[in-house]
Design a protein around this motif. Structure first.
Motif, PDB file in Angstrom:
ATOM      1  N   MET A   1     -12.323  12.367  10.094  1.00 43.19           N
ATOM      2  CA  MET A   1     -10.919  12.102  10.415  1.00 43.19           C
ATOM      3  C   MET A   1     -10.180  13.195  11.173  1.00 43.19           C
ATOM      4  SD  MET A   1      -9.720  10.296   6.841  1.00 43.19           S
ATOM      5  CE  MET A   1     -10.646  11.416   5.793  1.00 43.19           C
ATOM      6  N   MET A   2     -10.568  14.436  10.980  1.00 44.43           N
ATOM      7  CA  MET A   2      -9.763  15.535  11.512  1.00 44.43           C
ATOM      8  C   MET A   2      -9.571  15.506  13.028  1.00 44.43           C
ATOM      9  SD  MET A   2      -8.096  17.778   9.715  1.00 44.43           S
ATOM     10  CE  MET A   2      -8.150  19.393  10.488  1.00 44.43           C
ATOM     11  N   PRO A   3     -10.612  15.251  13.838  1.00 45.65           N
ATOM     12  CA  PRO A   3     -10.388  15.298  15.296  1.00 45.65           C
ATOM     13  C   PRO A   3      -9.273  14.366  15.757  1.00 45.65           C
ATOM     14  CG  PRO A   3     -12.740  15.312  14.810  1.00 45.65           C
ATOM     15  CD  PRO A   3     -12.038  15.048  13.503  1.00 45.65           C
ATOM     16  N   ALA A   4      -9.308  13.094  15.308  1.00 46.73           N
ATOM     17  CA  ALA A   4      -8.291  12.139  15.744  1.00 46.73           C
ATOM     18  C   ALA A   4      -6.924  12.471  15.148  1.00 46.73           C
ATOM     19  CB  ALA A   4      -8.705  10.716  15.343  1.00 46.73           C
ATOM     20  N   ALA A   5      -6.896  12.815  13.858  1.00 50.44           N
ATOM     21  CA  ALA A   5      -5.619  13.098  13.202  1.00 50.44           C
ATOM     22  C   ALA A   5      -4.960  14.341  13.779  1.00 50.44           C
ATOM     23  CB  ALA A   5      -5.842  13.272  11.694  1.00 50.44           C
TER      24      ALA A   5
ATOM     25  N   ALA B   1       5.585  12.590  -7.531  1.00 50.75           N
ATOM     26  CA  ALA B   1       7.045  12.776  -7.516  1.00 50.75           C
ATOM     27  C   ALA B   1       7.498  14.023  -6.775  1.00 50.75           C
ATOM     28  CB  ALA B   1       7.589  12.809  -8.945  1.00 50.75           C
ATOM     29  N   MET B   2       6.652  14.569  -5.888  1.00 46.74           N
ATOM     30  CA  MET B   2       7.047  15.723  -5.086  1.00 46.74           C
ATOM     31  C   MET B   2       6.895  15.348  -3.621  1.00 46.74           C
ATOM     32  SD  MET B   2       8.162  18.031  -7.077  1.00 46.74           S
ATOM     33  CE  MET B   2       8.284  19.387  -5.930  1.00 46.74           C
ATOM     34  N   PRO B   3       7.998  15.071  -2.933  1.00 46.13           N
ATOM     35  CA  PRO B   3       7.905  14.622  -1.540  1.00 46.13           C
ATOM     36  C   PRO B   3       7.383  15.724  -0.621  1.00 46.13           C
ATOM     37  CG  PRO B   3      10.178  15.094  -2.127  1.00 46.13           C
ATOM     38  CD  PRO B   3       9.385  15.186  -3.395  1.00 46.13           C
ATOM     39  N   LEU B   4       6.663  15.301   0.403  1.00 43.88           N
ATOM     40  CA  LEU B   4       6.222  16.226   1.437  1.00 43.88           C
ATOM     41  C   LEU B   4       7.348  16.429   2.448  1.00 43.88           C
ATOM     42  CD1 LEU B   4       2.664  14.753   2.167  1.00 43.88           C
ATOM     43  CD2 LEU B   4       3.232  16.672   0.667  1.00 43.88           C
ATOM     44  N   THR B   5       7.285  17.513   3.192  1.00 44.40           N
ATOM     45  CA  THR B   5       8.208  17.674   4.303  1.00 44.40           C
ATOM     46  C   THR B   5       7.880  16.610   5.347  1.00 44.40           C
ATOM     47  OG1 THR B   5       6.769  19.190   5.527  1.00 44.40           O
ATOM     48  CG2 THR B   5       8.289  20.170   3.921  1.00 44.40           C
ATOM     49  N   PRO B   6       8.823  16.289   6.243  1.00 46.33           N
ATOM     50  CA  PRO B   6       8.512  15.311   7.299  1.00 46.33           C
ATOM     51  C   PRO B   6       7.278  15.688   8.104  1.00 46.33           C
ATOM     52  CG  PRO B   6      10.871  15.711   7.210  1.00 46.33           C
ATOM     53  CD  PRO B   6      10.235  16.704   6.272  1.00 46.33           C
ATOM     54  N   MET B   7       7.077  16.984   8.341  1.00 47.90           N
ATOM     55  CA  MET B   7       5.917  17.423   9.110  1.00 47.90           C
ATOM     56  C   MET B   7       4.622  17.190   8.341  1.00 47.90           C
ATOM     57  SD  MET B   7       5.235  21.192  10.758  1.00 47.90           S
ATOM     58  CE  MET B   7       6.626  21.023  11.874  1.00 47.90           C
ATOM     59  N   ALA B   8       4.614  17.544   7.053  1.00 45.73           N
ATOM     60  CA  ALA B   8       3.423  17.326   6.228  1.00 45.73           C
ATOM     61  C   ALA B   8       3.171  15.834   6.054  1.00 45.73           C
ATOM     62  CB  ALA B   8       3.589  18.004   4.874  1.00 45.73           C
ATOM     63  N   GLU B   9       4.236  15.063   5.904  1.00 47.53           N
ATOM     64  CA  GLU B   9       4.093  13.605   5.783  1.00 47.53           C
ATOM     65  C   GLU B   9       3.494  13.025   7.052  1.00 47.53           C
ATOM     66  OE1 GLU B   9       3.704  10.730   3.602  1.00 47.53           O
ATOM     67  OE2 GLU B   9       5.402  11.810   2.699  1.00 47.53           O
ATOM     68  N   SER B  10       3.877  13.566   8.191  1.00 49.10           N
ATOM     69  CA  SER B  10       3.334  13.097   9.462  1.00 49.10           C
ATOM     70  C   SER B  10       1.832  13.343   9.543  1.00 49.10           C
ATOM     71  CB  SER B  10       4.045  13.792  10.627  1.00 49.10           C
ATOM     72  OG  SER B  10       3.465  13.427  11.862  1.00 49.10           O
ATOM     73  N   LEU B  11       1.395  14.533   9.145  1.00 45.70           N
ATOM     74  CA  LEU B  11      -0.035  14.829   9.165  1.00 45.70           C
ATOM     75  C   LEU B  11      -0.785  13.946   8.161  1.00 45.70           C
ATOM     76  CD1 LEU B  11      -2.421  16.413  10.203  1.00 45.70           C
ATOM     77  CD2 LEU B  11      -1.860  18.245   8.587  1.00 45.70           C
ATOM     78  N   CYS B  12      -0.177  13.725   7.016  1.00 46.96           N
ATOM     79  CA  CYS B  12      -0.777  12.841   6.018  1.00 46.96           C
ATOM     80  C   CYS B  12      -0.930  11.431   6.594  1.00 46.96           C
ATOM     81  CB  CYS B  12       0.092  12.826   4.762  1.00 46.96           C
ATOM     82  SG  CYS B  12      -0.674  12.069   3.318  1.00 46.96           S
ATOM     83  N   ASP B  13       0.072  10.960   7.303  1.00 47.08           N
ATOM     84  CA  ASP B  13       0.013   9.641   7.935  1.00 47.08           C
ATOM     85  C   ASP B  13      -1.111   9.574   8.965  1.00 47.08           C
ATOM     86  OD1 ASP B  13       2.115   8.628   6.492  1.00 47.08           O
ATOM     87  OD2 ASP B  13       3.621   9.005   8.041  1.00 47.08           O
ATOM     88  N   GLU B  14      -1.268  10.653   9.738  1.00 47.53           N
ATOM     89  CA  GLU B  14      -2.323  10.658  10.754  1.00 47.53           C
ATOM     90  C   GLU B  14      -3.709  10.654  10.115  1.00 47.53           C
ATOM     91  OE1 GLU B  14      -1.809   9.995  13.687  1.00 47.53           O
ATOM     92  OE2 GLU B  14       0.319  10.401  13.937  1.00 47.53           O
ATOM     93  N   MET B  15      -3.876  11.363   9.004  1.00 49.49           N
ATOM     94  CA  MET B  15      -5.155  11.333   8.289  1.00 49.49           C
ATOM     95  C   MET B  15      -5.401   9.935   7.733  1.00 49.49           C
ATOM     96  SD  MET B  15      -6.656  14.303   8.545  1.00 49.49           S
ATOM     97  CE  MET B  15      -7.829  14.475   7.182  1.00 49.49           C
ATOM     98  N   ARG B  16      -4.357   9.301   7.234  1.00 49.81           N
ATOM     99  CA  ARG B  16      -4.482   7.935   6.713  1.00 49.81           C
ATOM    100  C   ARG B  16      -4.882   6.973   7.841  1.00 49.81           C
ATOM    101  NH1 ARG B  16       0.221   7.771   5.046  1.00 49.81           N
ATOM    102  NH2 ARG B  16      -0.114   8.373   2.871  1.00 49.81           N
ATOM    103  N   ARG B  17      -4.238   7.109   8.990  1.00 49.97           N
ATOM    104  CA  ARG B  17      -4.534   6.238  10.123  1.00 49.97           C
ATOM    105  C   ARG B  17      -5.968   6.468  10.615  1.00 49.97           C
ATOM    106  NH1 ARG B  17      -0.469   7.660  12.709  1.00 49.97           N
ATOM    107  NH2 ARG B  17       0.887   6.017  11.894  1.00 49.97           N
TER     108      ARG B  17
END
Length: 308
Positions: free
Chosen positions: A107-111, A280-296
């Motif tokens: 996943m890392m290259p694309a994310a 119950a601990m939200p990620l920062t928008p930047m960390a959430e974005s990277l998490c989304d890219e790994m998910r995708r």
């Protein structure tokens, strides 16, 4: 007296530097002021955080306990500051992520490419590890999220797990290995094995060892432990040793040219690739974005291996 953020800052600095003098120099404050700050927080807590020695200071048991909490506070304050900046349109900040080798390959290259296009000024801190090696750091907030194999039954309920896809492990050998045509585990009874060395035995290793012993009457004869998967692969490619690793390793060009999979793993339990984060601990928008890219990237990878 009320505990202040400067007290937390000062305790962390002294613990990191190992002396009052070095910590004061690092913070750019006078040493007497730093000493007073440490004394104030110790009075507030009713316990000594440091033992003073001629060559510096050493953290006490109470100090160790306080440091763990203080580091979490510092991490959350950094996240809070970065989150506000990112909400206001900022594109700088940092993300700390832990990944297994298999998830890196899959996943890392694309994310990473997609994330860098959106946040070109971001600083990434990536730790390659299985979950056991970073569980404490994830719980304390020093790592934002983990991507890799995960067994929820072996961890606390403080983590949220999201399954991305299932994958197999393969027994790997060099291309001209005399056992390359084996079709079942009993054919490998007398083989010698190399295993990547992890901090703690993980469920996948235990499952394979139990299956091997059940099928062959003895545990796999592990003659070498390697500190990295790369070292393991180089050893396998240049010896008669076998290993078992995630299927993703045969997708690396250098690996696929030197190694073959032995078709004897039909009954080896399937693993789940997961994203793991704190409840119950939200990620920062930047960390959430990277998490989304790994998910995708995980979704795309799952579709690709389903077609194979």
């Amino acid at each position: 007296m009320t505990m202040k953020l400067t007290h937390i800052r000062d305790v962390l600095a002294v613990a990191e530097c190992g002396s009052m003098r070095a910590a004061a120099r690092s913070l750019g404050v006078a040493q007497p002021a730093l000493t007073r700050s440490i004394q104030e927080i110790e009075r507030e807590l009713g316990a000594a955080l440091f033992e003073r020695h001629a060559r510096g200071v050493q953290t006490t048991e109470a100090g160790h306990a306080f440091l763990r909490r203080a580091q979490s506070v510092q991490s959350e304050l950094r996240r809070a500051k970065e989150e506000i900046e990112q909400i206001q349109g900022g594109v700088a900040g940092q993300v700390a992520m832990a990944v297994s080798t298999a998830s890196t390959i899959a996943m890392m290259p694309a994310a990473l490419a997609a994330f860098r296009r959106r946040y070109p000024q971001a600083v990434l801190k990536v730790t390659e590890s299985l979950f056991a090696g970073i569980e404490t750091q994830l719980a304390e907030g020093n790592i934002d999220f983990y991507v890799g194999p995960f067994d929820a039954s072996l961890s606390s309920s403080s983590f949220h797990c999201e399954k991305l896809f299932a994958y197999r492990r393969l027994i790997l050998a060099r291309t001209d290995h005399p056992l390359a045509q084996a079709t079942c585990l009993p054919d490998l009874r007398d083989a010698h094995w190399v295993r990547p060395l992890t901090l703690l035995p993980n469920r996948s290793e235990i499952d394979f060892d139990e299956l091997f012993e059940r099928e062959t009457g003895s545990a796999p004869n592990i003659v070498m432990y390697a500190h990295s998967a790369l070292m393991t692969l180089l050893t396998v490619a240049n010896s008669d040793l076998l290993t078992i690793l995630p299927q993703q390793w045969l997708e690396v060009p250098l690996t696929s040219e030197r190694l073959v999979s032995i078709d004897a793993t039909r009954d080896v339990p399937i693993l789940s690739m997961c994203i793991v984060r704190r409840h119950a601990m939200p990620l920062t928008p930047m960390a959430e974005s990277l998490c989304d890219e790994m998910r995708r990237a995980g979704t795309h990878y799952a579709h690709r291996i389903e077609r194979v």
